[in-house]
Design a protein around this motif. Sequence first.
Motif, PDB file in Angstrom:
ATOM      1  N   ALA A   1      31.046  30.739  49.632  1.00 35.26           N
ATOM      2  CA  ALA A   1      32.225  31.256  48.802  1.00 35.26           C
ATOM      3  C   ALA A   1      33.128  30.351  48.484  1.00 35.26           C
ATOM      4  CB  ALA A   1      32.776  32.541  49.696  1.00 35.26           C
ATOM      5  N   VAL A   2      33.433  29.970  47.467  1.00 37.03           N
ATOM      6  CA  VAL A   2      34.596  28.994  47.034  1.00 37.03           C
ATOM      7  C   VAL A   2      35.877  29.661  46.664  1.00 37.03           C
ATOM      8  CG1 VAL A   2      35.160  27.310  45.354  1.00 37.03           C
ATOM      9  CG2 VAL A   2      32.784  27.252  46.027  1.00 37.03           C
ATOM     10  N   ASP A   3      36.044  30.843  45.821  1.00 35.17           N
ATOM     11  CA  ASP A   3      37.252  31.538  45.706  1.00 35.17           C
ATOM     12  C   ASP A   3      36.688  32.821  45.520  1.00 35.17           C
ATOM     13  OD1 ASP A   3      39.374  32.437  44.632  1.00 35.17           O
ATOM     14  OD2 ASP A   3      39.482  31.311  42.883  1.00 35.17           O
ATOM     15  N   THR A   4      37.572  33.727  46.469  1.00 35.02           N
ATOM     16  CA  THR A   4      37.315  35.270  46.315  1.00 35.02           C
ATOM     17  C   THR A   4      38.142  36.033  45.499  1.00 35.02           C
ATOM     18  OG1 THR A   4      38.653  35.654  48.162  1.00 35.02           O
ATOM     19  CG2 THR A   4      36.198  35.211  48.609  1.00 35.02           C
ATOM     20  N   THR A   5      38.929  35.226  44.723  1.00 30.70           N
ATOM     21  CA  THR A   5      40.102  35.794  43.923  1.00 30.70           C
ATOM     22  C   THR A   5      39.777  37.154  43.174  1.00 30.70           C
ATOM     23  OG1 THR A   5      41.450  33.960  44.219  1.00 30.70           O
ATOM     24  CG2 THR A   5      42.046  35.470  42.546  1.00 30.70           C
ATOM     25  N   ALA A   6      38.927  36.683  42.241  1.00 33.62           N
ATOM     26  CA  ALA A   6      38.363  37.774  41.226  1.00 33.62           C
ATOM     27  C   ALA A   6      37.037  38.561  41.777  1.00 33.62           C
ATOM     28  CB  ALA A   6      38.387  37.284  39.858  1.00 33.62           C
ATOM     29  N   ALA A   7      36.453  38.594  42.897  1.00 28.89           N
ATOM     30  CA  ALA A   7      35.118  39.093  43.135  1.00 28.89           C
ATOM     31  C   ALA A   7      35.384  40.721  43.100  1.00 28.89           C
ATOM     32  CB  ALA A   7      34.854  38.880  44.524  1.00 28.89           C
ATOM     33  N   GLY A   8      36.323  41.166  43.422  1.00 28.98           N
ATOM     34  CA  GLY A   8      36.425  42.749  43.365  1.00 28.98           C
ATOM     35  C   GLY A   8      36.477  43.087  41.736  1.00 28.98           C
ATOM     36  N   ASP A   9      37.143  42.398  40.839  1.00 26.17           N
ATOM     37  CA  ASP A   9      37.211  42.666  39.552  1.00 26.17           C
ATOM     38  C   ASP A   9      35.755  42.228  38.776  1.00 26.17           C
ATOM     39  OD1 ASP A   9      40.029  42.979  39.682  1.00 26.17           O
ATOM     40  OD2 ASP A   9      40.234  40.849  39.270  1.00 26.17           O
ATOM     41  N   ALA A  10      34.896  41.381  39.330  1.00 27.64           N
ATOM     42  CA  ALA A  10      33.813  41.063  38.804  1.00 27.64           C
ATOM     43  C   ALA A  10      32.783  42.449  39.155  1.00 27.64           C
ATOM     44  CB  ALA A  10      33.007  39.971  39.490  1.00 27.64           C
ATOM     45  N   PHE A  11      32.919  42.892  40.349  1.00 30.35           N
ATOM     46  CA  PHE A  11      32.379  43.998  40.809  1.00 30.35           C
ATOM     47  C   PHE A  11      32.585  45.473  39.884  1.00 30.35           C
ATOM     48  CE2 PHE A  11      31.912  48.100  43.226  1.00 30.35           C
ATOM     49  CZ  PHE A  11      30.744  47.757  43.990  1.00 30.35           C
ATOM     50  N   THR A  12      34.038  45.682  39.771  1.00 31.24           N
ATOM     51  CA  THR A  12      34.134  46.631  39.027  1.00 31.24           C
ATOM     52  C   THR A  12      33.812  46.635  37.619  1.00 31.24           C
ATOM     53  OG1 THR A  12      36.145  46.869  40.528  1.00 31.24           O
ATOM     54  CG2 THR A  12      36.080  48.121  38.327  1.00 31.24           C
ATOM     55  N   GLY A  13      33.977  45.479  36.968  1.00 29.97           N
ATOM     56  CA  GLY A  13      33.596  45.553  35.493  1.00 29.97           C
ATOM     57  C   GLY A  13      32.299  45.792  35.322  1.00 29.97           C
ATOM     58  N   ALA A  14      31.270  45.052  36.226  1.00 29.43           N
ATOM     59  CA  ALA A  14      29.744  45.040  36.209  1.00 29.43           C
ATOM     60  C   ALA A  14      29.339  46.619  36.331  1.00 29.43           C
ATOM     61  CB  ALA A  14      29.213  44.265  37.134  1.00 29.43           C
ATOM     62  N   LEU A  15      30.140  47.162  37.562  1.00 28.92           N
ATOM     63  CA  LEU A  15      29.947  48.630  37.729  1.00 28.92           C
ATOM     64  C   LEU A  15      30.018  49.462  36.484  1.00 28.92           C
ATOM     65  CD1 LEU A  15      29.186  50.672  39.957  1.00 28.92           C
ATOM     66  CD2 LEU A  15      31.659  50.711  40.455  1.00 28.92           C
ATOM     67  N   ALA A  16      31.125  49.325  35.881  1.00 30.61           N
ATOM     68  CA  ALA A  16      31.421  49.980  34.528  1.00 30.61           C
ATOM     69  C   ALA A  16      30.062  50.112  33.852  1.00 30.61           C
ATOM     70  CB  ALA A  16      32.812  49.838  34.256  1.00 30.61           C
ATOM     71  N   VAL A  17      29.769  48.624  33.442  1.00 30.03           N
ATOM     72  CA  VAL A  17      28.844  48.531  32.283  1.00 30.03           C
ATOM     73  C   VAL A  17      27.389  49.092  32.883  1.00 30.03           C
ATOM     74  CG1 VAL A  17      27.187  46.796  31.465  1.00 30.03           C
ATOM     75  CG2 VAL A  17      29.907  46.332  31.716  1.00 30.03           C
TER      76      VAL A  17
END
Length: 296
Positions: A237-253
């Motif tokens: 891990a370098v930066d966890t800032t947007a991990a949840g956003d990456a998860f949610t966007g990919a989940l929707a797709v």
Amino acid sequence: MTRPRIAVVGSANMDLVATTPRLPLPGETLLGSDFVMVPGGKGANQAIAAARAGGDCVFLGAVGSDAFGVTLTGRIARSGVDTGQLRVVYGSSGVAVVMVNTAGENAIVVTPGANAALHGLTEPELAAIRAADVLVAQLEIPLGTVLAAASAAREAGTRVVLNAAPARQLPAELLDAVDLLVVNEVEARAIVGAGRENPAALLSVVRRAVLTLGAEGAWFVDRDGTVQHAPAFAVEAVDTTAAGDAFTGALAVAWGEGRELVEAVRWASAAGAACVRRLGASVSLPDRAEIDALAG
């Protein structure tokens, strides 16, 4: 495969990100090592994440009339997101000041700016929601707008994914319109008073839910009786800032493509893990090839 249509209604911020050896104490000044200025906000991040993961994504939000607004609009559009419905309101854009330490932990201060002016939905915005396969929303814009979007989606048969962040109590009317709730442990406790010890407690308020636990993976629960754990993918891990956003966007797709939700959660977990390997919210969001490579 036809690209799933994803509508994201939410916030857009300019993220000012500084890296430091550790997070500062109150009243303390530290020398940082790096600085980047990148588009952020949960709405913009999740829209970019969905587009990079393979979705045909439209973003419904607001930016200010300042220079940040121009930059935000351009960078979001260049990420493959349809910004034709993005509003410009007089005043400042949303801004997030982000500090990240060498362990990838962060502290964030957000000023909403134009996001606070996103009241009501226009007919073209409602049409974009109705035409989507999946609507994604968060809680960094006025709650009434989130409810209006979710209600319009429900009436049109568009599936509703709500990432209930920042943490707060939610009205039953909104929860009734949600097809899939995505929360971390802090958010889960704010809504139902339980976290990892009882993920199924979320089913007292929604039909289906995903509880994300960072390095401990994620739980998917469904009223059909499914309680499934998806282990996390091991990365540096370098930066966890947007991990949840990456998860949610990919989940929707993945859900929009018709995958079973258990598999969609696993694939989304790979997106979240791929994201933390780089600094900066929107620039760290992985593309489909990166997600597939990690998911195996």
